[in-house]
Design a protein around this motif. Sequence first.
Motif, mmCIF file in Angstrom:
data_model
loop_
_atom_site.group_PDB
_atom_site.id
_atom_site.type_symbol
_atom_site.label_atom_id
_atom_site.label_comp_id
_atom_site.label_asym_id
_atom_site.label_seq_id
_atom_site.Cartn_x
_atom_site.Cartn_y
_atom_site.Cartn_z
ATOM 1 N N ARG A 1 -2.085 6.914 7.963
ATOM 2 C CA ARG A 1 -2.865 7.956 8.639
ATOM 3 C C ARG A 1 -2.201 9.322 8.488
ATOM 4 O O ARG A 1 -2.805 10.264 7.996
ATOM 5 N N ASP A 2 -0.923 9.430 8.896
ATOM 6 C CA ASP A 2 -0.268 10.745 8.933
ATOM 7 C C ASP A 2 -0.089 11.349 7.549
ATOM 8 O O ASP A 2 -0.136 12.567 7.386
ATOM 9 N N GLU B 1 3.680 0.955 12.345
ATOM 10 C CA GLU B 1 4.317 2.034 11.582
ATOM 11 C C GLU B 1 3.617 2.229 10.235
ATOM 12 O O GLU B 1 3.428 3.356 9.775
ATOM 13 N N ASN B 2 3.198 1.120 9.635
ATOM 14 C CA ASN B 2 2.467 1.197 8.360
ATOM 15 C C ASN B 2 1.142 1.950 8.545
ATOM 16 O O ASN B 2 0.791 2.808 7.724
ATOM 17 N N ALA C 1 0.821 -1.212 0.000
ATOM 18 C CA ALA C 1 0.000 0.000 0.000
ATOM 19 C C ALA C 1 0.855 1.261 0.000
ATOM 20 O O ALA C 1 0.616 2.181 -0.780
ATOM 21 N N VAL C 2 1.848 1.320 0.875
ATOM 22 C CA VAL C 2 2.619 2.561 1.031
ATOM 23 C C VAL C 2 3.806 2.635 0.057
ATOM 24 O O VAL C 2 4.604 3.565 0.130
ATOM 25 N N GLY C 3 3.902 1.670 -0.846
ATOM 26 C CA GLY C 3 4.990 1.679 -1.830
ATOM 27 C C GLY C 3 6.245 1.013 -1.281
ATOM 28 O O GLY C 3 6.373 0.765 -0.082
ATOM 29 N N ILE D 1 -5.033 7.490 2.349
ATOM 30 C CA ILE D 1 -6.362 7.007 1.936
ATOM 31 C C ILE D 1 -7.235 8.174 1.461
ATOM 32 O O ILE D 1 -7.958 8.054 0.472
ATOM 33 N N GLU D 2 -7.113 9.323 2.137
ATOM 34 C CA GLU D 2 -7.857 10.516 1.692
ATOM 35 C C GLU D 2 -7.441 10.898 0.269
ATOM 36 O O GLU D 2 -8.281 11.264 -0.558
#
Length: 452
Positions: A340-341, A334-335, A64-66, A345-346
């Motif tokens: 979130r930070d 951490e993921n 998801a986060v690459g 997703i937004e």
Amino acid sequence: MSVKNPQTREWQDLSRDHHLAPFSDYKQLTEKGPRIITKAQGVHLWDSEGNKILDGMAGLWCVAVGYGREELVQAAATQMRELPYYNLFFQTAHPPALELAKAVSDVAPEGMSHVFFTGSGSEGNDTILRMVRHYWAIKGQPNKQVIISRLNGYHGSTVAGAALGGMSGMHAQSGTLPGIVHIPQPYWFGEGGDMPEAEFGVWAAEQLEKKILEVGEDNVAAFIAEPIQGAGGVIIPPETYWPKIKEILAKYDILFIADEVICGFGRTGEWFGSDYYDLKPDLMTIAKGLTSGYIPMGGVIVRDEVARVVSEGGDFNHGFTYSGHPVAAAVGLENLRILRDEKIIERVREETAPYLQKRLRELNDHPLVGQVRGLGMLGAIELVKDKATRTRYEGQGAGMICRQHCFDNGLIMRAVGDTMIIAPPLVISKAEIDELVEKARKCLDLTLEALK
Ligand SMILES: *Cc1c(COP(=O)(O)O)cnc(C)c1O
């Protein structure tokens, strides 16, 4: 395949001589040798031949986060130094698992604030199978054993996972269990026939009620489904489907299990597919996006009422050595923090998913394309011979031809039969989406050429 890098051949020899690969045609693999992936950064992979490839599948729906997120590396290293392993059996616990359970319940739907951790999505579904039967036994209804699932659903590859899933090829290889029954899937493009899509959605949902009545409500423990079928071919149900299913679930005293292994953690632009469709599951299977695939981990999020009953039942004789593994839990924490930070997703919901969906649909004008569908960071392209009648190129392996062209042209798209599917990392940028769609169009051209 000729190779530039002699090491490629050495690795392929190791594959042939020593490795038994998951989900592979062994004969073909031995003849051709695997493509060797050696490194990754962002949304791109590199193979041992030095080719740079856009990963349109986020690994296997995970990353998801690459790729290349140093924070996740640090989280794992720090936890390994502090406490590399301990278990959660027999009245012990450790901080990472407990803190991750809280962090997961913070983003889970209202009223789902308990988590059981596993090492994978399959183990999550094994856990669920045992937990729901245990739940009904505690409630004095031990006959409620049967789980209703869907044909062409995917719920993993352990025996319970394969049996819960609806893949005939898996069932045929010792992948069935008693007490699991299947209903048709809501796959309008492939199975809708002459029915309008909305009507087909209602029909497919009604198969659940038909099955409950056939088995008898007193014998049914639960219904399990992916909000959107992933491995089955990114099957987005008709808009009428989930509302009708919800109506049926409300009428009968059975549990609802949402397998969120793919949809969970942002893929639809919401935290969970159940949020997107406003489902109210009693249990949710999670894995993949939970750790962005950096380390294996899965789990089950459990509705408070179910957790309460199970808690009253005394011993739950179930668990894995690696349930809630501290290093995996630290990476998961951490993921989630990154998701979130960085408001990933937004950004998917408001910016990149609408852009991906708009650009993907431009492929609808291609002569080989019968339908483009998608939602969030999921997409499917149906390859057909004739658009109007949805006729396939029977027996020509159009999907596999297209997949090969994609690989050779620096794009990973997966083929499910003649359905090409994508699920890129959630962090993919608009420019990278342009790259994806342009490469996809080129590969569709090459595929059409090859099929003539
Ligand atoms: C991948 C997947 C699983 C299985 O997860 P593993 O980690 O491979 O065991 C289960 N359900 C769905 C929906 C999946 O996509």
